[in-house]
Design an enzyme around this catalytic site. Structure first.
Site, short mmCIF file in Angstrom:
data_model
loop_
_atom_site.label_atom_id
_atom_site.label_comp_id
_atom_site.label_asym_id
_atom_site.label_seq_id
_atom_site.Cartn_x
_atom_site.Cartn_y
_atom_site.Cartn_z
CB SER A 192 8.45 -3.70 2.94
OG SER A 192 7.45 -4.03 3.87
CG ASP A 213 2.76 1.72 3.98
OD1 ASP A 213 2.31 0.79 4.68
OD2 ASP A 213 3.97 1.80 3.66
CG HIS A 248 3.62 -1.44 2.05
ND1 HIS A 248 4.48 -0.75 2.88
CD2 HIS A 248 4.12 -2.68 1.92
CE1 HIS A 248 5.46 -1.56 3.25
NE2 HIS A 248 5.26 -2.74 2.67
#
Length: 329
Positions: free
Chosen positions: A166, A265, A295
């Protein structure tokens, strides 16, 4: 990297493990992160991602402090084979540049060390809003340079990769971009391992629309993260915050990439766009897409009670490890 049409990037149903996590979040009435202060959000996600379980054993786990200007950068070094002169992987945890730490992502760091047969150096970089952009970027680059300069000292030396999840994936690829700039002086980076990175300060993609809420990371959550990280919108246009905006000439010099994405996501389509931009610039990209996943799932192989674990995370760990072993063979 195979092209997947927009309408085929998300499975018709979520993975059952991911759905169970989301259902439990509703059952326990978990607060919306956007209603919390950074300190409250850190505590909440810290509890979620640090289960009271015995961690995967690694031969040696050591912590060091890298001295920088008026600060120390804490790192945790995982060595699965002391004395073997293994490759090094500099790993940056996720958390929107605001939350997360060495403990919340300890599971992934251990998995990369074990599966990838690498010395993993996990970096506790500075976070917003106390230390806004480019604080995290500066720490990430300095830590990578430190690992390259002290490879022998930490039991590594057969190559160097950057990895992250991320926001940490963003830092990893930004460090790779910085490393090729002649005015900075580069550590030689052989590979980028990117788990669902943030690549653009924008909210206009189809995945932002169809995954805006109810799938762990939300669109308003990303606004919250960006607002605590950036000083202003001008920062968001900077390629060191939005690597998708880097010039093609920079992208063309980057090392090969293994890119992990997930169908549910909000960031999915900007990740696809980054992979495509890299390929168009001539960079080798191996794209692993989990169409039924949310995610952050790679960090959900071990969660606190009452949450069930996501089995697909272990599959991602194995694939990531295989990619690292292949690179360094």
């Amino acid at each position: 990297m195979p092209t997947i049409p927009l309408e085929e990037r998300r499975a018709t149903e979520l993975d059952s493990d991911a759905q169970a996590v989301l259902d439990t979040l509703v059952e326990v009435d978990a607060p919306d992160i956007t209603h919390l202060s950074p300190e409250q959000a850190r505590a909440l996600l810290g509890d979620f991602f640090t289960p009271d379980v015995e961690p995967e054993p690694i031969a040696t786990v050591d912590e060091r402090k890298i001295r920088a200007d008026a600060r120390d950068i804490r790192v945790r070094i995982y060595d699965p084979g002391p004395g073997r002169n293994l490759p090094a992987v500099v790993y940056f945890h996720g958390g929107g540049w605001v939350v997360g730490n060495l403990d919340t992502h300890d599971t992934v760091a251990r998995a990369l060390a074990s599966e990838g047969e690498c010395v993993v150096v996990s970096v506790d970089y500075r976070k917003g809003p106390e230390h806004p952009f480019p604080g995290a970027v500066e720490d990430a680059y300095l830590a990578t340079k430190w690992v390259a300069d002290r490879a022998d000292e930490i039991g590594a030396g057969r190559g160097l990769a950057v990895a992250g999840e991320s926001a940490g994936g963003t830092l990893a690829t930004v460090v790779a971009q910085m490393a090729i700039e002649k005015d900075i002086g580069s550590p030689q980076i052989d590979h980028q391992l990117l788990f669902y990175p943030v690549t653009n300060h924008s909210y206009t993609t189809r995945s932002y629309e169809e995954n805006s809420e109810n799938y762990f990371l939300t669109a308003r959550g990303m606004v919250w993260f960006w607002n605590h990280y950036l000083r202003d919108d001008t920062d968001g246009a900077n390629p060191r915050a939005s690597p998708l905006r880097a010039p093609r000439r920079v992208l063309a010099e980057l090392p090969p990439v293994t890119l992990f994405t997930s169908g549910y996501d909000p960031l999915r389509d900007e990740q696809f766009a980054y992979g495509e931009a890299l390929e168009d610039a001539g960079v080798s990209v191996e794209h692993v897409h989990y169409e039924d996943m949310i995610h952050d799932f790679v960090n959900m192989s071990q969660l606190s009670e009452p949450f069930s674990d996501i089995e697909a995370a272990n599959d991602a760990h194995e694939r990531a490890g295989e990619a690292l072993r292949t690179v360094f063979e």
